[in-house]
Design a protein around this motif. Structure first.
Motif, short mmCIF file in Angstrom:
data_model
loop_
_atom_site.label_atom_id
_atom_site.label_comp_id
_atom_site.label_asym_id
_atom_site.label_seq_id
_atom_site.Cartn_x
_atom_site.Cartn_y
_atom_site.Cartn_z
N SER A 170 0.95 -1.18 -0.12
CA SER A 170 -0.01 0.13 0.06
C SER A 170 0.89 1.22 -0.05
CB SER A 170 -0.98 -0.05 1.34
OG SER A 170 -0.14 0.11 2.52
N THR A 171 0.29 2.30 -0.27
CA THR A 171 0.95 3.47 -0.27
C THR A 171 0.36 4.68 0.81
OG1 THR A 171 -0.62 4.56 -2.12
CG2 THR A 171 1.69 3.43 -2.70
N SER A 172 1.23 5.54 1.13
CA SER A 172 0.71 6.72 2.09
C SER A 172 -0.11 7.65 0.95
CB SER A 172 1.85 7.42 2.43
OG SER A 172 2.70 8.11 1.76
N ASP A 173 -1.02 8.48 1.71
CA ASP A 173 -1.70 9.57 0.91
C ASP A 173 -0.65 10.28 0.21
OD1 ASP A 173 -3.99 9.88 3.56
OD2 ASP A 173 -3.96 8.34 2.13
N ALA A 174 0.35 10.72 0.63
CA ALA A 174 1.26 11.75 -0.01
C ALA A 174 2.21 10.95 -1.07
CB ALA A 174 2.47 12.12 0.95
N ARG A 175 1.89 9.33 -1.17
CA ARG A 175 2.48 8.70 -2.07
C ARG A 175 4.09 8.45 -1.96
NH1 ARG A 175 -1.59 9.05 -7.33
NH2 ARG A 175 -3.44 8.83 -6.19
N ASN A 176 4.80 9.25 -1.35
CA ASN A 176 6.15 9.19 -1.08
C ASN A 176 6.66 7.86 -0.11
OD1 ASN A 176 5.19 10.70 1.17
ND2 ASN A 176 7.51 11.32 1.44
N THR A 177 5.61 7.51 0.38
CA THR A 177 6.04 6.25 1.32
C THR A 177 4.96 5.16 1.03
OG1 THR A 177 6.56 7.89 3.34
CG2 THR A 177 6.19 5.45 3.75
N PHE A 178 5.65 3.93 1.00
CA PHE A 178 4.90 2.93 0.58
C PHE A 178 5.27 1.61 1.74
CE2 PHE A 178 7.83 0.47 -2.00
CZ PHE A 178 8.56 1.32 -2.61
N TYR A 179 4.37 0.61 2.01
CA TYR A 179 4.36 -0.26 2.88
C TYR A 179 4.47 -1.67 2.38
CZ TYR A 179 3.26 3.91 5.34
OH TYR A 179 2.98 5.46 5.88
N LEU A 180 4.82 -2.62 3.40
CA LEU A 180 4.58 -3.97 3.09
C LEU A 180 4.07 -4.40 4.23
CD1 LEU A 180 4.55 -6.41 0.93
CD2 LEU A 180 6.57 -7.10 2.22
N ASP A 181 2.66 -4.81 4.40
CA ASP A 181 2.27 -5.46 5.49
C ASP A 181 2.31 -6.90 5.45
OD1 ASP A 181 0.09 -2.54 5.54
OD2 ASP A 181 1.20 -3.02 7.35
N MET A 182 2.77 -7.67 6.38
CA MET A 182 3.05 -9.12 6.25
C MET A 182 2.30 -9.55 7.57
SD MET A 182 7.14 -8.85 5.28
CE MET A 182 7.57 -7.69 6.70
N ASN A 183 1.38 -10.56 7.11
CA ASN A 183 0.53 -11.36 8.08
C ASN A 183 0.86 -12.79 8.08
OD1 ASN A 183 -0.93 -8.87 9.09
ND2 ASN A 183 -1.81 -8.98 6.89
N ASN A 184 0.75 -13.35 8.87
CA ASN A 184 0.77 -14.85 9.14
C ASN A 184 2.12 -15.32 8.75
OD1 ASN A 184 0.15 -17.79 9.79
ND2 ASN A 184 -0.58 -17.85 7.84
N LEU A 185 3.39 -14.57 9.20
CA LEU A 185 4.65 -14.85 8.80
C LEU A 185 4.97 -16.22 9.12
CD1 LEU A 185 6.03 -11.35 9.58
CD2 LEU A 185 6.21 -12.44 7.46
N GLN A 186 5.86 -16.83 8.17
CA GLN A 186 6.48 -18.21 8.28
C GLN A 186 7.93 -18.21 8.16
OE1 GLN A 186 4.12 -20.87 9.05
NE2 GLN A 186 2.88 -19.14 9.07
N PRO A 187 8.40 -19.09 8.82
CA PRO A 187 9.98 -19.25 8.69
C PRO A 187 10.58 -19.01 6.93
CG PRO A 187 9.30 -20.73 10.19
CD PRO A 187 8.22 -20.49 9.68
N GLU A 188 9.93 -19.44 6.12
CA GLU A 188 10.09 -19.48 4.72
C GLU A 188 10.22 -17.87 4.27
OE1 GLU A 188 6.33 -21.62 4.47
OE2 GLU A 188 7.97 -21.37 5.86
N ASP A 189 9.54 -16.84 4.95
CA ASP A 189 9.59 -15.65 4.85
C ASP A 189 10.93 -15.03 5.30
OD1 ASP A 189 6.92 -15.53 3.54
OD2 ASP A 189 6.21 -15.74 5.68
N THR A 190 11.71 -15.49 5.86
CA THR A 190 13.12 -14.96 6.28
C THR A 190 13.95 -14.43 5.24
OG1 THR A 190 12.85 -15.99 8.40
CG2 THR A 190 15.06 -15.33 7.49
N ALA A 191 14.15 -13.33 5.05
CA ALA A 191 15.07 -12.86 3.95
C ALA A 191 15.26 -11.29 4.26
CB ALA A 191 14.27 -12.94 2.74
N VAL A 192 16.06 -10.84 3.39
CA VAL A 192 16.51 -9.36 3.39
C VAL A 192 15.39 -8.78 2.33
CG1 VAL A 192 17.96 -7.46 2.83
CG2 VAL A 192 18.81 -9.57 3.80
N TYR A 193 14.48 -7.87 2.96
CA TYR A 193 13.58 -7.35 2.03
C TYR A 193 13.92 -6.02 1.54
CZ TYR A 193 10.25 -10.87 3.43
OH TYR A 193 9.59 -11.97 3.31
#
Length: 119
Positions: free
Chosen positions: A70-93
């Motif tokens: 998703s993005t902020s209202d100003a659109r200069n910031t964006f996000y990744l919301d991660m739910n139900n994380l699992q060990p295989e999600d381990t990484a450098v993002y």
């Protein structure tokens, strides 16, 4: 002059949630796309999620239904919301922004942030 700075990340238990963010600053004429990628040692960097300026989204099959970009209202910031994380999600993002600067198109990358999913 243009900077792409990430924040967030850290250690989370399996099943937990985490938000990471990416902020683009400087003389950017337009941000045409925003995305998140991840990389583990010895593996190729892979797409996690991407969103265009028009709102079209793409997710890796492995994160569909769990992650949201998703993005902020100003659109200069964006996000990744991660739910139900699992060990295989381990990484450098890494966040990625497709930007227009003057008359050129560029892919800009954040510095990366570690997400570790472990009990």
């Amino acid at each position: 002059q243009v900077q792409v700075v990430q924040s967030g990340g850290g250690l989370v238990q399996p099943g937990g949630s985490l938000r990471i963010s990416c902020t683009v600053s400087g003389s950017v004429d337009k941000i045409s796309s925003r995305g998140w990628y991840r990389q583990t040692p010895g593996k190729q960097r892979e797409l996690v999620a991407r969103i265009t300026g028009r709102g079209r989204t793409v997710y890796a099959d492995s994160v569909k239904g769990r992650f949201t970009i998703s993005t902020s209202d100003a659109r200069n910031t964006f996000y990744l919301d991660m739910n139900n994380l699992q060990p295989e999600d381990t990484a450098v993002y890494f966040c990625n922004a497709g930007v227009l600067i003057q008359r050129g198109d560029f892919d800009l990358w954040g510095q990366g942030t570690q997400v570790t999913v472990s009990s």
